[in-house]
Design a protein around this motif. Structure first.
Motif, PDB file in Angstrom:
ATOM      1  N   GLN A  31     -13.395  31.527  10.865  1.00  0.00           N
ATOM      2  CA  GLN A  31     -14.819  31.490  11.535  1.00  0.00           C
ATOM      3  C   GLN A  31     -14.423  32.776  12.546  1.00  0.00           C
ATOM      4  O   GLN A  31     -15.554  33.609  12.541  1.00  0.00           O
ATOM      5  N   LEU A  32     -13.466  32.655  13.289  1.00  0.00           N
ATOM      6  CA  LEU A  32     -13.355  33.747  14.181  1.00  0.00           C
ATOM      7  C   LEU A  32     -12.970  35.084  13.490  1.00  0.00           C
ATOM      8  O   LEU A  32     -13.703  36.298  14.111  1.00  0.00           O
ATOM      9  N   GLN A  33     -12.277  35.224  12.312  1.00  0.00           N
ATOM     10  CA  GLN A  33     -12.169  36.459  11.770  1.00  0.00           C
ATOM     11  C   GLN A  33     -13.631  37.018  11.114  1.00  0.00           C
ATOM     12  O   GLN A  33     -13.687  38.030  11.286  1.00  0.00           O
ATOM     13  N   SER A  34     -14.271  36.020  10.903  1.00  0.00           N
ATOM     14  CA  SER A  34     -15.740  36.346  10.164  1.00  0.00           C
ATOM     15  C   SER A  34     -16.569  37.107  11.330  1.00  0.00           C
ATOM     16  O   SER A  34     -17.321  37.872  11.108  1.00  0.00           O
ATOM     17  N   ASP A  35     -16.597  36.496  12.562  1.00  0.00           N
ATOM     18  CA  ASP A  35     -17.109  36.851  13.781  1.00  0.00           C
ATOM     19  C   ASP A  35     -16.804  38.471  14.087  1.00  0.00           C
ATOM     20  O   ASP A  35     -17.615  39.121  14.517  1.00  0.00           O
ATOM     21  N   ILE A  36     -15.481  38.581  13.805  1.00  0.00           N
ATOM     22  CA  ILE A  36     -14.878  39.843  14.296  1.00  0.00           C
ATOM     23  C   ILE A  36     -15.334  40.968  13.340  1.00  0.00           C
ATOM     24  O   ILE A  36     -15.807  41.924  13.752  1.00  0.00           O
ATOM     25  N   ALA A  73     -21.796  47.377  24.190  1.00  0.00           N
ATOM     26  CA  ALA A  73     -22.066  45.917  24.259  1.00  0.00           C
ATOM     27  C   ALA A  73     -21.087  45.471  22.834  1.00  0.00           C
ATOM     28  O   ALA A  73     -20.384  44.458  23.060  1.00  0.00           O
ATOM     29  N   TYR A  74     -21.361  46.017  21.769  1.00  0.00           N
ATOM     30  CA  TYR A  74     -20.334  45.670  20.832  1.00  0.00           C
ATOM     31  C   TYR A  74     -18.927  45.924  20.820  1.00  0.00           C
ATOM     32  O   TYR A  74     -18.020  45.004  20.463  1.00  0.00           O
ATOM     33  N   THR A  75     -18.725  47.091  21.686  1.00  0.00           N
ATOM     34  CA  THR A  75     -17.155  47.431  21.992  1.00  0.00           C
ATOM     35  C   THR A  75     -16.690  46.285  22.760  1.00  0.00           C
ATOM     36  O   THR A  75     -15.449  45.741  22.344  1.00  0.00           O
ATOM     37  N   GLU A  76     -17.349  46.000  23.788  1.00  0.00           N
ATOM     38  CA  GLU A  76     -16.942  44.800  24.574  1.00  0.00           C
ATOM     39  C   GLU A  76     -16.549  43.597  23.878  1.00  0.00           C
ATOM     40  O   GLU A  76     -15.623  42.814  24.105  1.00  0.00           O
ATOM     41  N   GLY A  77     -17.678  43.023  23.168  1.00  0.00           N
ATOM     42  CA  GLY A  77     -17.704  41.850  22.535  1.00  0.00           C
ATOM     43  C   GLY A  77     -16.418  41.894  21.414  1.00  0.00           C
ATOM     44  O   GLY A  77     -16.012  40.927  21.445  1.00  0.00           O
ATOM     45  N   LEU A  78     -16.038  42.900  20.827  1.00  0.00           N
ATOM     46  CA  LEU A  78     -14.979  43.045  19.849  1.00  0.00           C
ATOM     47  C   LEU A  78     -13.695  42.847  20.593  1.00  0.00           C
ATOM     48  O   LEU A  78     -12.945  42.140  19.970  1.00  0.00           O
ATOM     49  N   GLU A  79     -13.516  43.532  21.679  1.00  0.00           N
ATOM     50  CA  GLU A  79     -12.413  43.350  22.478  1.00  0.00           C
ATOM     51  C   GLU A  79     -12.101  41.846  22.962  1.00  0.00           C
ATOM     52  O   GLU A  79     -10.974  41.536  22.871  1.00  0.00           O
ATOM     53  N   LYS A  80     -13.215  41.317  23.249  1.00  0.00           N
ATOM     54  CA  LYS A  80     -13.175  39.900  23.740  1.00  0.00           C
ATOM     55  C   LYS A  80     -12.905  39.057  22.422  1.00  0.00           C
ATOM     56  O   LYS A  80     -11.701  37.936  22.557  1.00  0.00           O
ATOM     57  N   LEU A  81     -13.606  39.315  21.346  1.00  0.00           N
ATOM     58  CA  LEU A  81     -12.870  38.352  20.219  1.00  0.00           C
ATOM     59  C   LEU A  81     -11.605  38.766  19.695  1.00  0.00           C
ATOM     60  O   LEU A  81     -10.861  37.756  19.463  1.00  0.00           O
ATOM     61  N   GLU A  82     -11.203  40.034  19.731  1.00  0.00           N
ATOM     62  CA  GLU A  82      -9.943  40.125  19.288  1.00  0.00           C
ATOM     63  C   GLU A  82      -8.832  39.596  20.331  1.00  0.00           C
ATOM     64  O   GLU A  82      -7.660  39.083  19.970  1.00  0.00           O
ATOM     65  N   ALA A  83      -9.058  39.512  21.525  1.00  0.00           N
ATOM     66  CA  ALA A  83      -8.267  38.956  22.586  1.00  0.00           C
ATOM     67  C   ALA A  83      -8.284  37.550  22.275  1.00  0.00           C
ATOM     68  O   ALA A  83      -7.115  36.786  22.601  1.00  0.00           O
ATOM     69  N   LEU A  84      -9.373  36.640  22.056  1.00  0.00           N
ATOM     70  CA  LEU A  84      -9.362  35.468  21.731  1.00  0.00           C
ATOM     71  C   LEU A  84      -8.689  35.085  20.549  1.00  0.00           C
ATOM     72  O   LEU A  84      -7.944  34.251  20.485  1.00  0.00           O
ATOM     73  N   MET A  85      -8.559  35.953  19.493  1.00  0.00           N
ATOM     74  CA  MET A  85      -7.731  35.684  18.163  1.00  0.00           C
ATOM     75  C   MET A  85      -6.304  35.799  18.560  1.00  0.00           C
ATOM     76  O   MET A  85      -5.631  34.909  18.307  1.00  0.00           O
ATOM     77  N   THR A  86      -5.956  36.897  19.557  1.00  0.00           N
ATOM     78  CA  THR A  86      -4.524  36.855  19.770  1.00  0.00           C
ATOM     79  C   THR A  86      -3.972  35.820  20.841  1.00  0.00           C
ATOM     80  O   THR A  86      -2.930  35.198  20.597  1.00  0.00           O
ATOM     81  N   GLU A  87      -4.794  35.173  21.562  1.00  0.00           N
ATOM     82  CA  GLU A  87      -4.678  34.141  22.590  1.00  0.00           C
ATOM     83  C   GLU A  87      -4.525  32.802  21.758  1.00  0.00           C
ATOM     84  O   GLU A  87      -3.570  31.989  21.829  1.00  0.00           O
ATOM     85  N   LEU A  88      -5.492  32.461  20.880  1.00  0.00           N
ATOM     86  CA  LEU A  88      -5.637  31.444  20.016  1.00  0.00           C
ATOM     87  C   LEU A  88      -4.467  31.225  18.990  1.00  0.00           C
ATOM     88  O   LEU A  88      -4.278  29.853  18.464  1.00  0.00           O
ATOM     89  N   PHE A  89      -4.530  32.033  18.210  1.00  0.00           N
ATOM     90  CA  PHE A  89      -3.742  32.289  16.864  1.00  0.00           C
ATOM     91  C   PHE A  89      -2.872  33.216  16.950  1.00  0.00           C
ATOM     92  O   PHE A  89      -1.909  33.603  16.175  1.00  0.00           O
TER      93      PHE A  89
END
Length: 89
Positions: A31-36, A73-89
């Motif tokens: 789901q996170l990959q899909s969001d990214i 906004a999309y750039t910032e959101g993408l950075e946050k999603l990718e950081a979350l991916m790194t943190e969680l998985f």
């Protein structure tokens, strides 16, 4: 891993729970990959719209600023999603 019917019946409830957890974790990761991916697509569309806005006549400055904000906004959101991916998985 393929589990036949006989072996499935022999699995303990703890093993079944572990499998369920693994599937839920994998589902969350997908789901996170899909969001990214969706964010990357949206960002690319916003960047294209920004380039179009920069080359239109007459120049529509508010539209350009709006597009720039959207790309940021999309750039910032993408950075946050990718950081979350790194943190969680």
């Amino acid at each position: 891993m393929k589990i036949d019917y006989k072996n499935k019946k022999l699995m303990s409830s703890e093993e079944m729970t572990q499998k369920e957890i693994e599937y839920k974790v994998e589902s969350a990761k997908l789901q996170l990959q899909s969001d990214i991916l969706a964010t990357k697509v949206s960002k690319a569309k916003a960047e294209a719209e920004l380039e179009t806005a920069k080359h239109t006549y007459p120049l529509d400055t508010p539209k350009i600023i709006e597009c720039q904000a959207e790309v940021e906004a999309y750039t910032e959101g993408l950075e946050k999603l990718e950081a979350l991916m790194t943190e969680l998985f």
